[in-house]
Each structure stands twice: as structure tokens, then as C-alpha cells.
Scaffold this motif. Structure first.
Motif, PDB file in Angstrom:
ATOM      1  N   VAL A 190       0.851  -1.181   0.000  1.00  0.00           N
ATOM      2  CA  VAL A 190       0.000   0.000   0.000  1.00  0.00           C
ATOM      3  C   VAL A 190       0.894   1.241   0.000  1.00  0.00           C
ATOM      4  N   ALA A 191       0.841   2.012  -1.076  1.00  0.00           N
ATOM      5  CA  ALA A 191       1.642   3.232  -1.167  1.00  0.00           C
ATOM      6  C   ALA A 191       1.002   4.328  -0.323  1.00  0.00           C
ATOM      7  N   THR A 192       1.824   5.004   0.475  1.00  0.00           N
ATOM      8  CA  THR A 192       1.286   6.027   1.386  1.00  0.00           C
ATOM      9  C   THR A 192       2.015   7.364   1.298  1.00  0.00           C
ATOM     10  N   GLY A 193       2.927   7.505   0.345  1.00  0.00           N
ATOM     11  CA  GLY A 193       3.667   8.755   0.246  1.00  0.00           C
ATOM     12  C   GLY A 193       3.979   9.112  -1.191  1.00  0.00           C
ATOM     13  N   PRO A 194       4.553  10.291  -1.422  1.00  0.00           N
ATOM     14  CA  PRO A 194       4.840  10.769  -2.777  1.00  0.00           C
ATOM     15  C   PRO A 194       6.076  10.119  -3.376  1.00  0.00           C
ATOM     16  N   ILE A 195       6.305  10.409  -4.640  1.00  0.00           N
ATOM     17  CA  ILE A 195       7.558  10.044  -5.293  1.00  0.00           C
ATOM     18  C   ILE A 195       8.631  10.994  -4.772  1.00  0.00           C
ATOM     19  N   VAL A 196       9.711  10.438  -4.258  1.00  0.00           N
ATOM     20  CA  VAL A 196      10.753  11.276  -3.664  1.00  0.00           C
ATOM     21  C   VAL A 196      12.031  11.311  -4.489  1.00  0.00           C
TER      22      VAL A 196
ATOM     23  N   ALA B 250      -3.757   7.510   2.771  1.00  0.00           N
ATOM     24  CA  ALA B 250      -3.201   8.392   1.738  1.00  0.00           C
ATOM     25  C   ALA B 250      -4.287   8.714   0.729  1.00  0.00           C
ATOM     26  N   GLU B 251      -4.209   9.915   0.176  1.00  0.00           N
ATOM     27  CA  GLU B 251      -5.156  10.283  -0.879  1.00  0.00           C
ATOM     28  C   GLU B 251      -4.599  11.414  -1.709  1.00  0.00           C
ATOM     29  N   GLY B 252      -5.082  11.474  -2.943  1.00  0.00           N
ATOM     30  CA  GLY B 252      -4.714  12.562  -3.824  1.00  0.00           C
ATOM     31  C   GLY B 252      -5.582  12.520  -5.055  1.00  0.00           C
ATOM     32  N   SER B 253      -5.959  13.677  -5.555  1.00  0.00           N
ATOM     33  CA  SER B 253      -6.821  13.747  -6.727  1.00  0.00           C
ATOM     34  C   SER B 253      -6.419  14.929  -7.586  1.00  0.00           C
ATOM     35  N   PHE B 254      -6.386  14.721  -8.911  1.00  0.00           N
ATOM     36  CA  PHE B 254      -6.005  15.753  -9.858  1.00  0.00           C
ATOM     37  C   PHE B 254      -7.090  15.884 -10.916  1.00  0.00           C
ATOM     38  N   VAL B 255      -7.539  17.114 -11.133  1.00  0.00           N
ATOM     39  CA  VAL B 255      -8.583  17.364 -12.122  1.00  0.00           C
ATOM     40  C   VAL B 255      -8.061  17.125 -13.531  1.00  0.00           C
ATOM     41  N   GLN B 256      -6.819  17.513 -13.777  1.00  0.00           N
ATOM     42  CA  GLN B 256      -6.179  17.307 -15.072  1.00  0.00           C
ATOM     43  C   GLN B 256      -5.041  16.301 -14.936  1.00  0.00           C
ATOM     44  N   SER B 257      -4.627  15.736 -16.070  1.00  0.00           N
ATOM     45  CA  SER B 257      -3.492  14.829 -16.067  1.00  0.00           C
ATOM     46  C   SER B 257      -2.265  15.548 -15.526  1.00  0.00           C
ATOM     47  N   SER B 258      -1.495  14.863 -14.671  1.00  0.00           N
ATOM     48  CA  SER B 258      -0.370  15.523 -14.013  1.00  0.00           C
ATOM     49  C   SER B 258       0.842  14.607 -13.942  1.00  0.00           C
TER      50      SER B 258
ATOM     51  N   LEU C 256      -6.786   6.594  -3.474  1.00  0.00           N
ATOM     52  CA  LEU C 256      -7.286   6.580  -2.103  1.00  0.00           C
ATOM     53  C   LEU C 256      -6.904   5.262  -1.450  1.00  0.00           C
ATOM     54  N   ALA C 257      -6.282   5.334  -0.268  1.00  0.00           N
ATOM     55  CA  ALA C 257      -5.944   4.140   0.503  1.00  0.00           C
ATOM     56  C   ALA C 257      -6.513   4.308   1.904  1.00  0.00           C
ATOM     57  N   MET C 258      -7.354   3.343   2.321  1.00  0.00           N
ATOM     58  CA  MET C 258      -8.000   3.439   3.619  1.00  0.00           C
ATOM     59  C   MET C 258      -7.946   2.086   4.332  1.00  0.00           C
ATOM     60  N   LYS C 259      -8.100   2.148   5.644  1.00  0.00           N
ATOM     61  CA  LYS C 259      -7.901   0.960   6.480  1.00  0.00           C
ATOM     62  C   LYS C 259      -8.901   0.952   7.623  1.00  0.00           C
TER      63      LYS C 259
END
Length: 222
Positions: free
Chosen positions: A38-44, A92-100, A140-143
């Protein structure tokens, strides 16, 4: 919610989570006690996510497609609201209206990295592709802790085209694998020693440069 007439053969919604109305199952897979990250962080760094929660359990993967005027944002927010109201904790969660190409959770670039580790079939799933280059994405990742065991819900969503939303839902149910199903015949071991003068016994670990057994060998000896 009733199954759609065009659902993938043998598939069904998971009891924990219904589909977004109007969606059809295009791919479905269930495996017992398999690893999942389960990925919970950004690309670093270049194409690398450092924050993962490695788990193992019965994993149900359901890929839906929704045709019509609904957007990936509407689908994403509906799943998020339903899980929050059911008492799930947000990992973790994240949403983008446009391709990013951003490194943040949920971008199209980020989803590509995530699903390299939790592989999906290369054919038939349009989550990471699309005729709409401006199509947005979300993750979205939830537990939730339950009496029956911890359950994780991981959702990836994207706007494949102007009128198609692609959604992959992974549900991982954590449970201890049933053990004590195999026994060792001590009498047979003795016979092998008598006949061959030796026996192979796996699972023994020794301290470095010593003949002392480590505590991790107990399982093989008991």
C-alpha cells in the motif's frame, strides 16, 4: 447493487463496497494470502515511492468502467465519503482534475509507479492510459480494524476519455494463515539417522562463527 449484464464472467462486487451506479466490471481477480504493498507517500526520487505499508491477505481486485457524463472526481469523492462514513482511516489520498506529472500522491505519473509494484494485467485495463491526455486521476488508501481482521481498501481512478471513467478497487483482508497443518514424523527422522547416518533439517540458524543455535531455530526443533 445488481450486477451489470456486461460484467466480467464470474465477477461480483465485494460485500464491503458497492460499485458506483452504472459501472461495469471489466476484470476481476481473487487470490488468497498474497503480498500487497500500500503506497502512502509521494515520489521522492526518480520513479520511486519510499513510503509503503507491506501487507498480506486475501486480495480482491475489481476493475470497473463507467460510461456517461460522470467524472472521475465524482466517482472518487463518492468512494471516499462512503468509506469515511463506514469508519475507515485514511492512509493516503490525492486527486487531480487534469493529467499531471507531479510527484504527489494520485497523479498520473504516481499511479504508474504504484502499479508497477502492484501489477495489473497489461491488456484490458485502461486505468493508466487514455485517449484524453488531459484526463485527471486519483488515489485513495484506507484501512479499518474489524473483529474479523483488518481490511484495506485501495482505489485508483482515472478519466480514460471524456465519457469513460476507469476505476480499480483492491480490497485486502488481513487474516492469519492457517498453520499447524503439517507434522514432522520424529520416528521417521530416527530411522533416517540409523540408515544414512545423517538427516537434513531446514530452518536451523547459528550465530556467526559459532555452533550456538539462534532463537529463530526454535520452530524447526519443536
Amino acid at each position: 447493487m445488481p450486477a451489470a449484464s456486461e460484467d466480467f464472467a464470474g465477477s461480483k462486487d465485494h460485500p464491503i463496497l458497492t460499485r458506483y451506479p452504472g459501472s461495469e466490471i471489466k476484470w476481476y481477480d481473487v487470490q488468497a494470502f498474497v503480498p500487497y504493498s500500500v503506497a502512502t507517500g509521494p515520489i521522492v526520487s526518480y520513479a520511486e515511492i519510499e513510503d509503503w505499508e507491506d501487507i498480506r491477505g486475501q486480495t480482491t481486485r475489481i476493475y470497473y468502467e463507467l460510461e456517461g457524463e460522470k467524472t472521475h472526481t465524482e466517482v472518487f469523492l463518492n468512494y471516499k465519503k462512503a468509506l469515511e462514513e463506514a469508519g475507515f482511516d485514511n492512509l493516503a489520498e490525492g486527486s487531480f482534475v487534469q493529467s499531471s506529472r507531479a510527484n504527489e500522491v494520485g497523479s498520473r505519473k504516481w499511479l504508474g509507479v504504484n502499479y508497477k509494484k502492484n501489477e495489473i494485467p497489461p491488456v484490458g485495463i485502461r486505468l493508466l492510459s487514455g485517449s484524453s491526455t488531459s484526463g485527471g486521476t486519483g488515489y485513495l488508501a484506507m484501512k479499518k480494524e474489524r473483529a474479523a481482521g483488518t481490511v484495506y481498501v485501495v482505489i485508483g481512478v482515472s478519466q480514460y476519455s471524456q465519457n469513460v471513467v476507469a476505476t480499480l478497487i483492491d480490497i485486502i483482508e488481513i487474516d492469519d494463515v492457517e498453520t499447524d497443518l503439517i507434522t514432522v514424523d520424529a520416528e521417521a527422522i530416527g530411522e533416517n539417522i540409523t540408515e544414512f547416518g545423517r538427516i537434513i533439517l531446514d530452518g536451523l540458524f547459528f550465530e556467526h562463527d559459532k555452533a550456538n543455535l539462534m532463537p529463530t531455530s526454535d520452530a524447526a526443533l519443536n
